[in-house]
Design a protein around this motif. Structure first.
Motif, mmCIF file in Angstrom:
data_model
loop_
_atom_site.group_PDB
_atom_site.id
_atom_site.type_symbol
_atom_site.label_atom_id
_atom_site.label_comp_id
_atom_site.label_asym_id
_atom_site.label_seq_id
_atom_site.Cartn_x
_atom_site.Cartn_y
_atom_site.Cartn_z
ATOM 1 N N VAL A 168 4.044 5.716 -12.997
ATOM 2 C CA VAL A 168 4.993 5.569 -11.887
ATOM 3 C C VAL A 168 4.255 5.821 -10.571
ATOM 4 O O VAL A 168 3.777 6.937 -10.338
ATOM 5 C CB VAL A 168 6.168 6.563 -12.037
ATOM 6 C CG1 VAL A 168 7.134 6.452 -10.871
ATOM 7 C CG2 VAL A 168 6.888 6.369 -13.366
ATOM 8 N N PRO A 169 4.146 4.816 -9.704
ATOM 9 C CA PRO A 169 3.537 5.042 -8.389
ATOM 10 C C PRO A 169 4.340 6.072 -7.598
ATOM 11 O O PRO A 169 5.576 6.082 -7.661
ATOM 12 C CB PRO A 169 3.619 3.673 -7.706
ATOM 13 C CG PRO A 169 3.817 2.691 -8.808
ATOM 14 C CD PRO A 169 4.574 3.422 -9.876
ATOM 15 N N VAL A 170 3.655 6.918 -6.835
ATOM 16 C CA VAL A 170 4.351 7.991 -6.122
ATOM 17 C C VAL A 170 5.236 7.482 -4.994
ATOM 18 O O VAL A 170 6.104 8.209 -4.512
ATOM 19 C CB VAL A 170 3.377 9.069 -5.604
ATOM 20 C CG1 VAL A 170 2.635 9.716 -6.770
ATOM 21 C CG2 VAL A 170 2.419 8.502 -4.570
ATOM 22 N N GLY A 171 5.079 6.223 -4.599
ATOM 23 C CA GLY A 171 5.935 5.656 -3.553
ATOM 24 C C GLY A 171 7.380 5.512 -3.960
ATOM 25 O O GLY A 171 8.249 5.339 -3.107
ATOM 26 N N VAL A 172 7.679 5.581 -5.266
ATOM 27 C CA VAL A 172 9.076 5.500 -5.705
ATOM 28 C C VAL A 172 9.711 6.880 -5.863
ATOM 29 O O VAL A 172 10.866 6.984 -6.258
ATOM 30 C CB VAL A 172 9.250 4.659 -7.004
ATOM 31 C CG1 VAL A 172 8.780 3.244 -6.793
ATOM 32 C CG2 VAL A 172 8.566 5.314 -8.178
ATOM 33 N N ASP A 229 0.825 -1.211 0.000
ATOM 34 C CA ASP A 229 0.000 0.000 0.000
ATOM 35 C C ASP A 229 0.859 1.262 0.000
ATOM 36 O O ASP A 229 0.457 2.288 -0.534
ATOM 37 C CB ASP A 229 -0.940 0.019 1.205
ATOM 38 C CG ASP A 229 -2.010 -1.066 1.120
ATOM 39 O OD1 ASP A 229 -2.353 -1.486 -0.004
ATOM 40 O OD2 ASP A 229 -2.489 -1.500 2.183
ATOM 41 N N GLY A 230 2.055 1.179 0.578
ATOM 42 C CA GLY A 230 2.945 2.330 0.638
ATOM 43 C C GLY A 230 3.449 2.783 -0.725
ATOM 44 O O GLY A 230 3.897 3.912 -0.879
ATOM 45 N N ILE A 231 3.358 1.912 -1.716
ATOM 46 C CA ILE A 231 3.822 2.272 -3.062
ATOM 47 C C ILE A 231 2.959 3.389 -3.663
ATOM 48 O O ILE A 231 3.370 4.075 -4.576
ATOM 49 C CB ILE A 231 3.883 1.012 -3.978
ATOM 50 C CG1 ILE A 231 4.842 1.230 -5.144
ATOM 51 C CG2 ILE A 231 2.522 0.613 -4.486
ATOM 52 C CD1 ILE A 231 6.276 1.230 -4.784
ATOM 53 N N TRP A 232 1.766 3.576 -3.099
ATOM 54 C CA TRP A 232 0.815 4.562 -3.619
ATOM 55 C C TRP A 232 0.819 5.868 -2.822
ATOM 56 O O TRP A 232 -0.020 6.733 -3.049
ATOM 57 C CB TRP A 232 -0.585 3.970 -3.655
ATOM 58 C CG TRP A 232 -0.640 2.709 -4.452
ATOM 59 C CD1 TRP A 232 -0.853 1.448 -3.984
ATOM 60 C CD2 TRP A 232 -0.457 2.571 -5.867
ATOM 61 N NE1 TRP A 232 -0.817 0.541 -5.015
ATOM 62 C CE2 TRP A 232 -0.581 1.200 -6.182
ATOM 63 C CE3 TRP A 232 -0.204 3.475 -6.903
ATOM 64 C CZ2 TRP A 232 -0.455 0.701 -7.481
ATOM 65 C CZ3 TRP A 232 -0.083 2.981 -8.195
ATOM 66 C CH2 TRP A 232 -0.208 1.625 -8.481
ATOM 67 N N SER A 233 1.748 6.036 -1.887
ATOM 68 C CA SER A 233 1.839 7.251 -1.069
ATOM 69 C C SER A 233 3.236 7.834 -1.177
ATOM 70 O O SER A 233 4.215 7.095 -1.203
ATOM 71 C CB SER A 233 1.564 6.928 0.401
ATOM 72 O OG SER A 233 0.294 6.373 0.561
ATOM 73 N N TYR A 234 3.304 9.163 -1.197
ATOM 74 C CA TYR A 234 4.620 9.811 -1.210
ATOM 75 C C TYR A 234 5.350 9.497 0.093
ATOM 76 O O TYR A 234 4.783 9.645 1.169
ATOM 77 C CB TYR A 234 4.477 11.330 -1.328
ATOM 78 C CG TYR A 234 4.083 11.802 -2.698
ATOM 79 C CD1 TYR A 234 5.033 11.941 -3.704
ATOM 80 C CD2 TYR A 234 2.760 12.115 -2.984
ATOM 81 C CE1 TYR A 234 4.670 12.386 -4.968
ATOM 82 C CE2 TYR A 234 2.388 12.559 -4.255
ATOM 83 C CZ TYR A 234 3.352 12.692 -5.239
ATOM 84 O OH TYR A 234 2.987 13.126 -6.476
ATOM 85 N N PRO A 235 6.623 9.075 0.009
ATOM 86 C CA PRO A 235 7.387 8.883 1.249
ATOM 87 C C PRO A 235 7.683 10.235 1.895
ATOM 88 O O PRO A 235 7.766 11.258 1.197
ATOM 89 C CB PRO A 235 8.674 8.197 0.773
ATOM 90 C CG PRO A 235 8.710 8.311 -0.703
ATOM 91 C CD PRO A 235 7.354 8.710 -1.183
ATOM 92 N N HIS A 265 6.740 -2.573 -6.146
ATOM 93 C CA HIS A 265 6.966 -3.026 -4.771
ATOM 94 C C HIS A 265 8.017 -4.132 -4.746
ATOM 95 O O HIS A 265 8.794 -4.235 -3.791
ATOM 96 C CB HIS A 265 5.660 -3.513 -4.145
ATOM 97 C CG HIS A 265 5.828 -3.948 -2.734
ATOM 98 N ND1 HIS A 265 5.946 -5.266 -2.376
ATOM 99 C CD2 HIS A 265 5.917 -3.240 -1.586
ATOM 100 C CE1 HIS A 265 6.099 -5.355 -1.070
ATOM 101 N NE2 HIS A 265 6.086 -4.147 -0.559
ATOM 102 N N GLY A 266 8.087 -4.929 -5.792
ATOM 103 C CA GLY A 266 9.036 -6.030 -5.860
ATOM 104 C C GLY A 266 10.447 -5.640 -6.249
ATOM 105 O O GLY A 266 11.356 -6.480 -6.215
ATOM 106 N N LEU A 267 10.661 -4.388 -6.617
ATOM 107 C CA LEU A 267 12.014 -3.956 -6.976
ATOM 108 C C LEU A 267 12.898 -3.933 -5.740
ATOM 109 O O LEU A 267 12.436 -3.623 -4.638
ATOM 110 C CB LEU A 267 11.984 -2.556 -7.610
ATOM 111 C CG LEU A 267 11.295 -2.444 -8.957
ATOM 112 C CD1 LEU A 267 11.301 -0.983 -9.421
ATOM 113 C CD2 LEU A 267 11.948 -3.329 -9.999
#
Length: 123
Positions: free
Chosen positions: A63-67, A4-10, A113-115
């Motif tokens: 690109v998901p914002v989590g990256v 789920d964190g992949i969809w939120s800005y760190p 997420h798997g990277l």
């Protein structure tokens, strides 16, 4: 990071709610990816649609914002925590309707997420 964190800005990305990232240059650890065409967040899956120009044969990538590793508003630059090759190998984005397809977005999230985790490059 959870899936789920992949969809939120760190937190270290320095994203401020309401920030318009349209037109920002997106840079990976090995070069420029393209420019943000738009940001979307359907199904609580926040992501950037990035126009790659001629780099990936004129197509866009999602690109998901989590990256997002860092946003430099003054420079209009976004640094992501993956390589250009990893972005290019992500599930192919071909139509705008895919940003409304939860199955496609789930595949994209699982891919990123798997990277393997990366250490942020120092500027």
């Amino acid at each position: 990071m959870s899936i789920d964190g992949i969809w939120s800005y760190p937190p270290q990305a320095a994203y401020a709610e309401g920030m318009d990232l349209t037109g920002f240059t997106v840079v990976a650890d090995d070069g420029t990816v393209g420019h943000v065409d738009r940001e979307a967040g359907h199904f609580a899956m926040r992501h950037l649609v990035v126009d790659t120009g001629v780099w990936v044969f004129g197509r866009s990538v999602l690109v998901p914002v989590g990256v997002v590793a860092r946003i430099e508003a003054g420079e209009r630059r976004i640094t992501v925590s993956c390589s250009r090759a990893e972005i290019k190998a992500a599930p192919r984005f071909s139509t705008d309707s895919e940003t409304m397809d939860p199955e496609y977005l789930t595949r994209v999230g699982e891919y990123y997420h798997g990277l393997p985790p990366r250490e942020e490059a120092t500027a």
